[in-house]
Design a protein around this motif. Structure first.
Motif, mmCIF file in Angstrom:
data_model
loop_
_atom_site.group_PDB
_atom_site.id
_atom_site.type_symbol
_atom_site.label_atom_id
_atom_site.label_comp_id
_atom_site.label_asym_id
_atom_site.label_seq_id
_atom_site.Cartn_x
_atom_site.Cartn_y
_atom_site.Cartn_z
ATOM 1 N N HIS A 192 2.886 2.012 -2.858
ATOM 2 C CA HIS A 192 2.301 3.347 -3.002
ATOM 3 C C HIS A 192 1.748 3.496 -4.423
ATOM 4 N N LEU A 193 0.569 4.053 -4.553
ATOM 5 C CA LEU A 193 0.118 4.447 -5.885
ATOM 6 C C LEU A 193 1.056 5.525 -6.421
ATOM 7 N N ALA A 194 1.290 5.502 -7.723
ATOM 8 C CA ALA A 194 2.194 6.477 -8.337
ATOM 9 C C ALA A 194 1.685 7.898 -8.114
ATOM 10 N N ASP A 195 2.612 8.843 -7.989
ATOM 11 C CA ASP A 195 2.223 10.228 -7.769
ATOM 12 C C ASP A 195 1.285 10.738 -8.860
ATOM 13 N N ALA A 196 1.526 10.323 -10.099
ATOM 14 C CA ALA A 196 0.646 10.762 -11.188
ATOM 15 C C ALA A 196 -0.785 10.290 -10.943
ATOM 16 N N GLU A 197 -0.946 9.072 -10.461
ATOM 17 C CA GLU A 197 -2.280 8.545 -10.173
ATOM 18 C C GLU A 197 -2.893 9.235 -8.959
ATOM 19 N N LEU A 198 -2.074 9.525 -7.952
ATOM 20 C CA LEU A 198 -2.584 10.234 -6.776
ATOM 21 C C LEU A 198 -3.067 11.636 -7.149
ATOM 22 N N ARG A 199 -2.359 12.293 -8.047
ATOM 23 C CA ARG A 199 -2.806 13.622 -8.491
ATOM 24 C C ARG A 199 -4.084 13.511 -9.314
ATOM 25 N N ARG A 200 -4.164 12.492 -10.157
ATOM 26 C CA ARG A 200 -5.357 12.316 -10.989
ATOM 27 C C ARG A 200 -6.596 12.108 -10.128
ATOM 28 N N THR A 201 -6.435 11.366 -9.049
ATOM 29 C CA THR A 201 -7.568 11.041 -8.186
ATOM 30 C C THR A 201 -7.762 12.024 -7.034
ATOM 31 N N GLY A 202 -6.895 13.040 -6.961
ATOM 32 C CA GLY A 202 -7.020 14.038 -5.898
ATOM 33 C C GLY A 202 -6.549 13.564 -4.539
ATOM 34 N N LEU A 203 -5.702 12.521 -4.509
ATOM 35 C CA LEU A 203 -5.260 11.944 -3.240
ATOM 36 C C LEU A 203 -3.829 12.303 -2.877
ATOM 37 N N ARG A 204 -3.160 13.126 -3.687
ATOM 38 C CA ARG A 204 -1.730 13.371 -3.441
ATOM 39 C C ARG A 204 -1.481 13.972 -2.049
ATOM 40 N N ALA A 205 -2.369 14.826 -1.585
ATOM 41 C CA ALA A 205 -2.173 15.460 -0.276
ATOM 42 C C ALA A 205 -2.373 14.488 0.880
ATOM 43 N N ARG A 206 -2.894 13.276 0.575
ATOM 44 C CA ARG A 206 -3.127 12.266 1.602
ATOM 45 C C ARG A 206 -2.199 11.073 1.437
ATOM 46 N N LYS A 207 -1.120 11.244 0.679
ATOM 47 C CA LYS A 207 -0.209 10.132 0.417
ATOM 48 C C LYS A 207 0.247 9.504 1.735
ATOM 49 N N GLY A 208 0.130 8.186 1.806
ATOM 50 C CA GLY A 208 0.436 7.468 3.039
ATOM 51 C C GLY A 208 -0.797 6.948 3.744
ATOM 52 N N ALA A 209 -1.977 7.466 3.402
ATOM 53 C CA ALA A 209 -3.231 6.955 3.954
ATOM 54 C C ALA A 209 -3.525 5.585 3.347
ATOM 55 N N PRO A 210 -4.357 4.777 3.994
ATOM 56 C CA PRO A 210 -4.585 3.412 3.491
ATOM 57 C C PRO A 210 -5.028 3.337 2.039
ATOM 58 N N ASP A 211 -5.876 4.279 1.598
ATOM 59 C CA ASP A 211 -6.394 4.198 0.236
ATOM 60 C C ASP A 211 -5.443 4.761 -0.812
ATOM 61 N N THR A 212 -4.212 5.093 -0.422
ATOM 62 C CA THR A 212 -3.212 5.545 -1.399
ATOM 63 C C THR A 212 -2.196 4.445 -1.712
ATOM 64 N N PHE A 213 -2.522 3.208 -1.313
ATOM 65 C CA PHE A 213 -1.692 2.041 -1.616
ATOM 66 C C PHE A 213 -2.468 1.061 -2.487
ATOM 67 N N ASP A 214 -1.728 0.248 -3.230
ATOM 68 C CA ASP A 214 -2.311 -0.883 -3.945
ATOM 69 C C ASP A 214 -2.402 -2.044 -2.956
ATOM 70 N N ARG A 215 -3.421 -2.002 -2.135
ATOM 71 C CA ARG A 215 -3.603 -2.990 -1.068
ATOM 72 C C ARG A 215 -3.698 -4.410 -1.616
ATOM 73 N N ALA A 216 -4.495 -4.603 -2.653
ATOM 74 C CA ALA A 216 -4.666 -5.934 -3.223
ATOM 75 C C ALA A 216 -3.362 -6.447 -3.821
ATOM 76 N N GLY A 217 -2.611 -5.551 -4.434
ATOM 77 C CA GLY A 217 -1.336 -5.951 -5.017
ATOM 78 C C GLY A 217 -0.340 -6.405 -3.957
ATOM 79 N N TYR A 218 -0.327 -5.701 -2.822
ATOM 80 C CA TYR A 218 0.577 -6.077 -1.738
ATOM 81 C C TYR A 218 0.208 -7.444 -1.175
ATOM 82 N N ALA A 219 -1.059 -7.668 -0.897
ATOM 83 C CA ALA A 219 -1.497 -8.961 -0.370
ATOM 84 C C ALA A 219 -1.209 -10.083 -1.369
ATOM 85 N N SER A 220 -1.402 -9.801 -2.645
ATOM 86 C CA SER A 220 -1.132 -10.802 -3.670
ATOM 87 C C SER A 220 0.345 -11.178 -3.689
#
Length: 209
Positions: free
Chosen positions: A64-92
Motif C-alpha cells: 500500500h502507498l503510505a497514507d501521507a502519499e495517498l493524501r498528497r495525491t488525492g487518492l486516500r478515499a480510493r485506498k485499495g484500488a490498483p493505483d494505490t499500491f506500489d505495483r512495481a515494488g511488489y513484482a520486484s
C-alpha cells in the motif's frame, strides 16, 4: 477475520501447499479474490500449519502507498484500488524471492495504523514456500509468471460483504461508514478482481454456515 466461516477442503489445500514446499526449489503460492474473501485468513492458516521452517507469508498489502502519499495525491478515499499500491515494488520483491540466495525482507501492513512497516518480514533462504496474498495477482500480468499457482477465493457475495463490513467496524469505522466504504470502494475493486477469476489454477468457496 471476523465473520469468515471454515474454508471448504482445507486439508486438501494444505497437502497441496506441502507438495509445493517439497518441489526442490523455492515456490511462490498466490492467494487472491475480492475484498473480504478470506485471503489473509487462508494464507495464515497454511503458513501456521506448515511451520516457519517451511513457509512464510508475504502480503501484497505491505505495498500500500503510505497514507501521507495517498493524501498528497488525492487518492486516500480510493485506498485499495490498483493505483494505490506500489505495483512495481511488489513484482520486484516476488522476483527477488524467486532468485536471491540470501534472506529477503518484505514489508508488512499494520491495520491498526493503516500503514505499512518496511522490512518487517524476513524470508530466510532455506524456507521453500512463500505464500503471498492480495487482490490483484491475476490483474497484473507481470506477477503471474512469478507464482507457481494462484488460488482464487470466491465466497457468496452477500456473506463476503457482511464479513468485510464487520472487519471495517472492528478497525474503527461506524457501521454506516463501513457499509458505505464496502459498497462504494471495495465492491468496485471486487469487479476488477473478478475479471481474472478464470485464469486461476483453482477456485475455492466457503463451507455452508
Amino acid at each position: 477475520m471476523a465473520g469468515i466461516p471454515e474454508l471448504a477442503g482445507f486439508p486438501e489445500l494444505l497437502d497441496d501447499a506441502r507438495l509445493l514446499s517439497e518441489a526442490g526449489r523455492r515456490q511462490l503460492l498466490g492467494i487472491t479474490g475480492p475484498p473480504g474473501a478470506g485471503k489473509s485468513t487462508l494464507a495464515r492458516r497454511l503458513v501456521t500449519a506448515l511451520g516457519p521452517e517451511r513457509a512464510v507469508l508475504v502480503g501484497m498489502d505491505g505495498f500500500h502507498l503510505a497514507d501521507a502519499e495517498l493524501r498528497r495525491t488525492g487518492l486516500r478515499a480510493r485506498k485499495g484500488a490498483p493505483d494505490t499500491f506500489d505495483r512495481a515494488g511488489y513484482a520486484s520483491l516476488l522476483g527477488r524471492l524467486c532468485r536471491e540466495p540470501g534472506t529477503v525482507y518484505a514489508p508488512a501492513f499494520d491495520r491498526s495504523i493503516e500503514d505499512s512497516i518496511a522490512a518487517a518480514v524476513p524470508v530466510p533462504a532455506h524456507v521453500p514456500l512463500v505464500v503471498t496474498e492480495g487482490n490483484y495477482l491475476l490483474l497484473w500480468p507481470e506477477v503471474r509468471p512469478l507464482l507457481a499457482q494462484i488460488w482464487y477465493l470466491d465466497p457468496p457475495a452477500e456473506a463476503r460483504r457482511a464479513a468485510l463490513i464487520a472487519r471495517h467496524v472492528a478497525y474503527g469505522k461506524t457501521p454506516e461508514q463501513a457499509e458505505d466504504w464496502v459498497l462504494n470502494s471495495d465492491e468496485r475493486n471486487a469487479g476488477l478482481i473478478a475479471a481474472g477469476r478464470e485464469r486461476a489454477d483453482r477456485v475455492l468457496g466457503w463451507t455452508a454456515d
